[in-house]
Design a protein around this motif. Structure first.
Motif, PDB file in Angstrom:
ATOM      1  N   ASN A   2      43.208  24.473  21.134  1.00  0.00           N
ATOM      2  CA  ASN A   2      42.215  25.537  21.101  1.00  0.00           C
ATOM      3  C   ASN A   2      40.947  25.070  21.802  1.00  0.00           C
ATOM      4  OD1 ASN A   2      43.860  27.225  19.603  1.00  0.00           O
ATOM      5  ND2 ASN A   2      43.140  26.404  17.664  1.00  0.00           N
ATOM      6  N   ILE A   3      40.407  25.918  22.628  1.00  0.00           N
ATOM      7  CA  ILE A   3      39.154  25.622  23.320  1.00  0.00           C
ATOM      8  C   ILE A   3      38.161  26.713  22.953  1.00  0.00           C
ATOM      9  CG2 ILE A   3      38.025  25.404  25.551  1.00  0.00           C
ATOM     10  CD1 ILE A   3      40.663  24.408  26.684  1.00  0.00           C
ATOM     11  N   THR A   4      36.975  26.321  22.528  1.00  0.00           N
ATOM     12  CA  THR A   4      35.914  27.274  22.204  1.00  0.00           C
ATOM     13  C   THR A   4      34.837  27.182  23.274  1.00  0.00           C
ATOM     14  OG1 THR A   4      36.354  27.018  19.854  1.00  0.00           O
ATOM     15  CG2 THR A   4      34.242  27.992  20.472  1.00  0.00           C
ATOM     16  N   VAL A   5      34.466  28.331  23.855  1.00  0.00           N
ATOM     17  CA  VAL A   5      33.459  28.367  24.909  1.00  0.00           C
ATOM     18  C   VAL A   5      32.230  29.089  24.371  1.00  0.00           C
ATOM     19  CG1 VAL A   5      32.909  29.210  27.220  1.00  0.00           C
ATOM     20  CG2 VAL A   5      35.223  28.398  26.706  1.00  0.00           C
ATOM     21  N   HIS A   6      31.095  28.430  24.429  1.00  0.00           N
ATOM     22  CA  HIS A   6      29.815  29.043  24.091  1.00  0.00           C
ATOM     23  C   HIS A   6      29.021  29.143  25.391  1.00  0.00           C
ATOM     24  CE1 HIS A   6      30.422  28.581  19.762  1.00  0.00           C
ATOM     25  NE2 HIS A   6      30.952  27.403  20.052  1.00  0.00           N
ATOM     26  N   GLN A   7      28.491  30.314  25.672  1.00  0.00           N
ATOM     27  CA  GLN A   7      27.754  30.471  26.922  1.00  0.00           C
ATOM     28  C   GLN A   7      26.620  31.455  26.756  1.00  0.00           C
ATOM     29  OE1 GLN A   7      30.702  31.825  29.682  1.00  0.00           O
ATOM     30  NE2 GLN A   7      30.590  33.933  29.023  1.00  0.00           N
ATOM     31  N   THR A   8      25.637  31.293  27.617  1.00  0.00           N
ATOM     32  CA  THR A   8      24.510  32.205  27.698  1.00  0.00           C
ATOM     33  C   THR A   8      24.413  32.657  29.150  1.00  0.00           C
ATOM     34  OG1 THR A   8      23.345  31.058  25.951  1.00  0.00           O
ATOM     35  CG2 THR A   8      22.027  32.464  27.378  1.00  0.00           C
ATOM     36  N   ILE A   9      24.299  33.950  29.364  1.00  0.00           N
ATOM     37  CA  ILE A   9      24.231  34.487  30.716  1.00  0.00           C
ATOM     38  C   ILE A   9      22.906  35.206  30.886  1.00  0.00           C
ATOM     39  CG2 ILE A   9      25.277  36.091  32.351  1.00  0.00           C
ATOM     40  CD1 ILE A   9      27.930  35.643  30.878  1.00  0.00           C
ATOM     41  N   GLN A  10      22.171  34.843  31.931  1.00  0.00           N
ATOM     42  CA  GLN A  10      20.934  35.530  32.289  1.00  0.00           C
ATOM     43  C   GLN A  10      21.101  36.051  33.709  1.00  0.00           C
ATOM     44  OE1 GLN A  10      17.763  32.719  31.804  1.00  0.00           O
ATOM     45  NE2 GLN A  10      17.769  32.895  29.585  1.00  0.00           N
ATOM     46  N   ILE A  11      21.028  37.352  33.867  1.00  0.00           N
ATOM     47  CA  ILE A  11      21.202  37.962  35.181  1.00  0.00           C
ATOM     48  C   ILE A  11      19.838  38.464  35.645  1.00  0.00           C
ATOM     49  CG2 ILE A  11      22.336  39.802  36.470  1.00  0.00           C
ATOM     50  CD1 ILE A  11      24.580  39.660  34.354  1.00  0.00           C
ATOM     51  N   HIS A  12      19.358  37.898  36.756  1.00  0.00           N
ATOM     52  CA  HIS A  12      18.069  38.305  37.307  1.00  0.00           C
ATOM     53  C   HIS A  12      18.235  39.324  38.428  1.00  0.00           C
ATOM     54  CE1 HIS A  12      15.936  35.354  34.917  1.00  0.00           C
ATOM     55  NE2 HIS A  12      16.880  34.478  35.247  1.00  0.00           N
ATOM     56  N   GLN A  26      33.512  40.770  36.787  1.00  0.00           N
ATOM     57  CA  GLN A  26      33.673  40.002  35.559  1.00  0.00           C
ATOM     58  C   GLN A  26      32.442  39.148  35.358  1.00  0.00           C
ATOM     59  OE1 GLN A  26      37.168  37.579  35.210  1.00  0.00           O
ATOM     60  NE2 GLN A  26      36.203  36.255  33.712  1.00  0.00           N
ATOM     61  N   ILE A  27      31.871  39.241  34.178  1.00  0.00           N
ATOM     62  CA  ILE A  27      30.766  38.377  33.801  1.00  0.00           C
ATOM     63  C   ILE A  27      31.221  37.644  32.552  1.00  0.00           C
ATOM     64  CG2 ILE A  27      28.360  38.274  33.057  1.00  0.00           C
ATOM     65  CD1 ILE A  27      27.936  40.918  34.531  1.00  0.00           C
ATOM     66  N   GLY A  28      31.262  36.337  32.618  1.00  0.00           N
ATOM     67  CA  GLY A  28      31.696  35.563  31.466  1.00  0.00           C
ATOM     68  C   GLY A  28      32.954  34.775  31.782  1.00  0.00           C
ATOM     69  N   ALA A  29      33.652  34.369  30.759  1.00  0.00           N
ATOM     70  CA  ALA A  29      34.836  33.537  30.917  1.00  0.00           C
ATOM     71  C   ALA A  29      36.085  34.303  30.508  1.00  0.00           C
ATOM     72  CB  ALA A  29      34.700  32.288  30.057  1.00  0.00           C
ATOM     73  N   SER A  30      37.189  33.931  31.128  1.00  0.00           N
ATOM     74  CA  SER A  30      38.465  34.524  30.776  1.00  0.00           C
ATOM     75  C   SER A  30      39.532  33.456  30.898  1.00  0.00           C
ATOM     76  CB  SER A  30      38.790  35.692  31.708  1.00  0.00           C
ATOM     77  OG  SER A  30      40.082  36.177  31.437  1.00  0.00           O
ATOM     78  N   GLY A  31      40.427  33.424  29.955  1.00  0.00           N
ATOM     79  CA  GLY A  31      41.503  32.443  30.018  1.00  0.00           C
ATOM     80  C   GLY A  31      42.474  32.755  31.139  1.00  0.00           C
ATOM     81  N   THR A  32      42.869  34.005  31.272  1.00  0.00           N
ATOM     82  CA  THR A  32      43.831  34.404  32.292  1.00  0.00           C
ATOM     83  C   THR A  32      43.463  35.784  32.810  1.00  0.00           C
ATOM     84  OG1 THR A  32      45.588  33.200  31.156  1.00  0.00           O
ATOM     85  CG2 THR A  32      46.269  34.838  32.761  1.00  0.00           C
ATOM     86  N   ILE A  33      43.509  35.957  34.131  1.00  0.00           N
ATOM     87  CA  ILE A  33      43.299  37.269  34.743  1.00  0.00           C
ATOM     88  C   ILE A  33      44.624  37.657  35.394  1.00  0.00           C
ATOM     89  CG2 ILE A  33      42.065  38.594  36.481  1.00  0.00           C
ATOM     90  CD1 ILE A  33      39.717  36.697  36.112  1.00  0.00           C
ATOM     91  N   GLN A  34      45.191  38.762  34.964  1.00  0.00           N
ATOM     92  CA  GLN A  34      46.446  39.230  35.524  1.00  0.00           C
ATOM     93  C   GLN A  34      46.193  40.514  36.305  1.00  0.00           C
ATOM     94  OE1 GLN A  34      48.983  39.695  32.127  1.00  0.00           O
ATOM     95  NE2 GLN A  34      49.484  37.514  32.029  1.00  0.00           N
ATOM     96  N   ALA A  35      46.739  40.571  37.507  1.00  0.00           N
ATOM     97  CA  ALA A  35      46.578  41.757  38.345  1.00  0.00           C
ATOM     98  C   ALA A  35      47.352  42.921  37.760  1.00  0.00           C
ATOM     99  CB  ALA A  35      47.055  41.464  39.758  1.00  0.00           C
ATOM    100  N   GLN A  36      46.768  44.114  37.860  1.00  0.00           N
ATOM    101  CA  GLN A  36      47.432  45.315  37.380  1.00  0.00           C
ATOM    102  C   GLN A  36      46.953  46.483  38.237  1.00  0.00           C
ATOM    103  OE1 GLN A  36      46.949  46.179  33.211  1.00  0.00           O
ATOM    104  NE2 GLN A  36      47.655  48.278  33.434  1.00  0.00           N
ATOM    105  N   ALA A  37      47.873  47.262  38.732  1.00  0.00           N
ATOM    106  CA  ALA A  37      47.533  48.444  39.503  1.00  0.00           C
ATOM    107  C   ALA A  37      48.304  49.628  38.939  1.00  0.00           C
ATOM    108  CB  ALA A  37      47.874  48.250  40.982  1.00  0.00           C
ATOM    109  N   ASP A  38      47.597  50.669  38.556  1.00  0.00           N
ATOM    110  CA  ASP A  38      48.223  51.871  38.012  1.00  0.00           C
ATOM    111  C   ASP A  38      47.852  53.061  38.886  1.00  0.00           C
ATOM    112  OD1 ASP A  38      49.253  50.502  35.789  1.00  0.00           O
ATOM    113  OD2 ASP A  38      47.362  50.746  34.714  1.00  0.00           O
ATOM    114  N   ILE A  39      48.819  53.831  39.266  1.00  0.00           N
ATOM    115  CA  ILE A  39      48.576  55.055  40.019  1.00  0.00           C
ATOM    116  C   ILE A  39      48.776  56.219  39.057  1.00  0.00           C
ATOM    117  CG2 ILE A  39      49.330  56.501  41.936  1.00  0.00           C
ATOM    118  CD1 ILE A  39      50.254  53.967  43.358  1.00  0.00           C
ATOM    119  N   GLN A  40      47.756  57.035  38.903  1.00  0.00           N
ATOM    120  CA  GLN A  40      47.797  58.135  37.945  1.00  0.00           C
ATOM    121  C   GLN A  40      47.689  59.471  38.684  1.00  0.00           C
ATOM    122  OE1 GLN A  40      48.204  57.497  34.675  1.00  0.00           O
ATOM    123  NE2 GLN A  40      48.080  55.293  34.982  1.00  0.00           N
TER     124      GLN A  40
END
Length: 68
Positions: A2-12, A26-40
């Motif tokens: 298990n990994i715990t991530v603590h972060q502070t983000i300041q956007i100027h 994306q702002i922040g952390a993500s363990g995995t980003i999976q591509a997904q495309a849906d046509i509706q």
């Protein structure tokens, strides 16, 4: 493991140059980003829409934009 991530983000300044159908932000952390495309087709359309016609000069923005 298990990994715990603590972060502070300041956007100027946050600037997006362009947006397409496959864009994401994306702002922040993500363990995995999976591509997904849906046509509706929620409207049940069977043919392409008509071409847009320009209606003269565009109205100025409600919020004044800063020059780039």
């Amino acid at each position: 493991m298990n990994i715990t991530v603590h972060q502070t983000i300041q956007i100027h300044l946050f600037k997006i140059g362009s947006v397409t159908n496959s864009s994401f932000v994306q702002i922040g952390a993500s363990g995995t980003i999976q591509a997904q495309a849906d046509i509706q087709n929620s409207g049940g359309f069977t043919k392409p829409a008509q071409e847009a016609v320009a209606s003269g000069a565009a109205a100025p923005p409600i919020i004044p934009l800063l020059p780039t």
